[in-house]
Design a protein around this motif. Structure first.
Motif, PDB file in Angstrom:
ATOM      1  N   ASP A   1       0.853  -1.182   0.000  1.00 30.10           N
ATOM      2  CA  ASP A   1       0.000   0.000   0.000  1.00 30.10           C
ATOM      3  C   ASP A   1       0.893   1.238   0.000  1.00 30.10           C
ATOM      4  O   ASP A   1       2.081   1.160   0.314  1.00 30.10           O
ATOM      5  CB  ASP A   1      -0.894   0.006   1.245  1.00 30.10           C
ATOM      6  CG  ASP A   1      -2.074   0.946   1.100  1.00 30.10           C
ATOM      7  OD1 ASP A   1      -2.323   1.442  -0.011  1.00 30.10           O
ATOM      8  OD2 ASP A   1      -2.753   1.188   2.110  1.00 30.10           O
TER       9      ASP A   1
ATOM     10  N   ASN B   1      -7.298  -5.635   3.306  1.00 30.57           N
ATOM     11  CA  ASN B   1      -5.862  -5.369   3.203  1.00 30.57           C
ATOM     12  C   ASN B   1      -5.299  -5.058   4.587  1.00 30.57           C
ATOM     13  O   ASN B   1      -4.412  -4.249   4.754  1.00 30.57           O
ATOM     14  CB  ASN B   1      -5.666  -4.163   2.268  1.00 30.57           C
ATOM     15  CG  ASN B   1      -4.564  -4.374   1.280  1.00 30.57           C
ATOM     16  OD1 ASN B   1      -4.063  -5.471   1.116  1.00 30.57           O
ATOM     17  ND2 ASN B   1      -4.166  -3.313   0.623  1.00 30.57           N
TER      18      ASN B   1
ATOM     19  N   LYS C   1       1.704  -3.718 -12.642  1.00 32.91           N
ATOM     20  CA  LYS C   1       1.361  -5.114 -12.960  1.00 32.91           C
ATOM     21  C   LYS C   1       2.413  -5.753 -13.858  1.00 32.91           C
ATOM     22  O   LYS C   1       2.760  -6.921 -13.687  1.00 32.91           O
ATOM     23  CB  LYS C   1      -0.007  -5.185 -13.642  1.00 32.91           C
ATOM     24  CG  LYS C   1      -1.167  -4.905 -12.720  1.00 32.91           C
ATOM     25  CD  LYS C   1      -2.470  -4.937 -13.491  1.00 32.91           C
ATOM     26  CE  LYS C   1      -3.635  -4.550 -12.613  1.00 32.91           C
ATOM     27  NZ  LYS C   1      -4.895  -4.487 -13.354  1.00 32.91           N
TER      28      LYS C   1
ATOM     29  N   GLN D   1      -1.455   0.003 -11.237  1.00 31.80           N
ATOM     30  CA  GLN D   1      -2.099  -0.336 -12.497  1.00 31.80           C
ATOM     31  C   GLN D   1      -1.104  -0.973 -13.467  1.00 31.80           C
ATOM     32  O   GLN D   1      -0.337  -1.825 -13.062  1.00 31.80           O
ATOM     33  CB  GLN D   1      -2.793   0.894 -13.082  1.00 31.80           C
ATOM     34  CG  GLN D   1      -3.899   1.461 -12.198  1.00 31.80           C
ATOM     35  CD  GLN D   1      -4.979   0.453 -11.839  1.00 31.80           C
ATOM     36  OE1 GLN D   1      -5.403  -0.324 -12.677  1.00 31.80           O
ATOM     37  NE2 GLN D   1      -5.414   0.455 -10.598  1.00 31.80           N
TER      38      GLN D   1
ATOM     39  N   HIS E   1      -6.494  -7.397  -6.330  1.00 28.22           N
ATOM     40  CA  HIS E   1      -6.947  -6.169  -5.681  1.00 28.22           C
ATOM     41  C   HIS E   1      -8.038  -6.496  -4.675  1.00 28.22           C
ATOM     42  O   HIS E   1      -8.924  -7.300  -4.956  1.00 28.22           O
ATOM     43  CB  HIS E   1      -7.496  -5.186  -6.712  1.00 28.22           C
ATOM     44  CG  HIS E   1      -6.460  -4.669  -7.657  1.00 28.22           C
ATOM     45  ND1 HIS E   1      -5.531  -3.722  -7.293  1.00 28.22           N
ATOM     46  CD2 HIS E   1      -6.189  -4.974  -8.942  1.00 28.22           C
ATOM     47  CE1 HIS E   1      -4.758  -3.468  -8.319  1.00 28.22           C
ATOM     48  NE2 HIS E   1      -5.128  -4.210  -9.332  1.00 28.22           N
TER      49      HIS E   1
ATOM     50  N   CYS F   1      -3.267  -5.724  -2.916  1.00 32.38           N
ATOM     51  CA  CYS F   1      -3.236  -4.281  -2.723  1.00 32.38           C
ATOM     52  C   CYS F   1      -4.638  -3.718  -2.938  1.00 32.38           C
ATOM     53  O   CYS F   1      -5.547  -4.428  -3.349  1.00 32.38           O
ATOM     54  CB  CYS F   1      -2.239  -3.613  -3.672  1.00 32.38           C
ATOM     55  SG  CYS F   1      -2.688  -3.744  -5.392  1.00 32.38           S
ATOM     56  N   ASP F   2      -4.800  -2.429  -2.651  1.00 36.17           N
ATOM     57  CA  ASP F   2      -6.102  -1.796  -2.868  1.00 36.17           C
ATOM     58  C   ASP F   2      -6.231  -1.402  -4.342  1.00 36.17           C
ATOM     59  O   ASP F   2      -5.380  -1.724  -5.161  1.00 36.17           O
ATOM     60  CB  ASP F   2      -6.299  -0.612  -1.929  1.00 36.17           C
ATOM     61  CG  ASP F   2      -5.215   0.442  -2.072  1.00 36.17           C
ATOM     62  OD1 ASP F   2      -4.473   0.419  -3.072  1.00 36.17           O
ATOM     63  OD2 ASP F   2      -5.111   1.296  -1.181  1.00 36.17           O
ATOM     64  N   LEU F   3      -7.286  -0.689  -4.667  1.00 34.34           N
ATOM     65  CA  LEU F   3      -7.548  -0.307  -6.062  1.00 34.34           C
ATOM     66  C   LEU F   3      -6.945   1.041  -6.433  1.00 34.34           C
ATOM     67  O   LEU F   3      -7.445   1.717  -7.325  1.00 34.34           O
ATOM     68  CB  LEU F   3      -9.065  -0.272  -6.312  1.00 34.34           C
ATOM     69  CG  LEU F   3      -9.756  -1.621  -6.285  1.00 34.34           C
ATOM     70  CD1 LEU F   3     -11.264  -1.442  -6.265  1.00 34.34           C
ATOM     71  CD2 LEU F   3      -9.343  -2.457  -7.467  1.00 34.34           C
TER      72      LEU F   3
END
Length: 180
Positions: free
Chosen positions: A82, A175, A154, A150, A166, A143-145
């Motif tokens: 995070d 998380n 990735k 992104q 996610h 992880c979060d969004l």
């Protein structure tokens, strides 16, 4: 009873009731018989009338439930990451990238000048190299969004054979290891 086209008289009666009530088949049939007691309109006639209406759907498939495939989590493979925004006390760094091994609770942290995807990716890659030097091998990261996790992020994880998933939106407890 066989299917037959709706006659003009029936169509006029049905249209009158349809414009007034906009209901489904059974309710429309009952209202037509209430308004026109001597009518011979059947439920099948009402159904064939409704099939011609753009706002009426005779059958809607329920939305397909998507399930997340279970991920085998081994003792050496799962981590959560995070980015945390910092206060304005230090003008050089505005965020911290954190990575926590889910089983040993060992953590890595890197200061960031911003939360751009390239900067977060660079910090994550340095954490991966440090973890490999310690003998820790990650296979899955959560992880979060956030926008920083992104495409570039990735691609870097794919290069290191790490799968990314996610957590659901607005659920930081998913998380929780890295959030505490």
């Amino acid at each position: 009873m066989s299917w037959r086209p709706v006659t003009p008289v029936e169509d006029a009666e049905l249209n009158h009731v349809w414009k007034t009530f906009k209901t489904g088949r059974d309710a429309l049939w009952a209202k037509v018989h209430f308004e026109y007691p001597d009518t011979t309109i059947s439920q099948r006639t009402v159904l064939s009338f409704l099939k011609g209406k753009p706002s009426y759907v005779t059958h809607v498939q329920p939305p397909k439930r998507t399930s997340i495939a279970p991920i085998a989590v081994t003792q050496l493979g799962y981590g959560q990451c995070d980015t945390l925004s910092m206060t304005q006390n230090d003008q050089r760094y505005h965020a911290i990238f954190t990575l926590v091994d889910a089983f040993s609770r060992y953590g890595w942290a890197r200061p960031l000048r911003g939360k751009s995807e390239q900067e977060v990716t660079k910090a994550a890659e340095s954490c991966i190299h440090e973890a490999k030097a310690m003998g820790k091998e990650f296979t899955v990261w959560g992880c979060d969004l956030g926008g920083e996790f992104q495409e570039v992020f990735k691609a870097m994880l794919a290069k290191h054979n790490i799968r990314l998933f996610h957590s659901p939106a607005h659920q930081p407890q998913a998380n929780s290891i890295v959030e505490r």
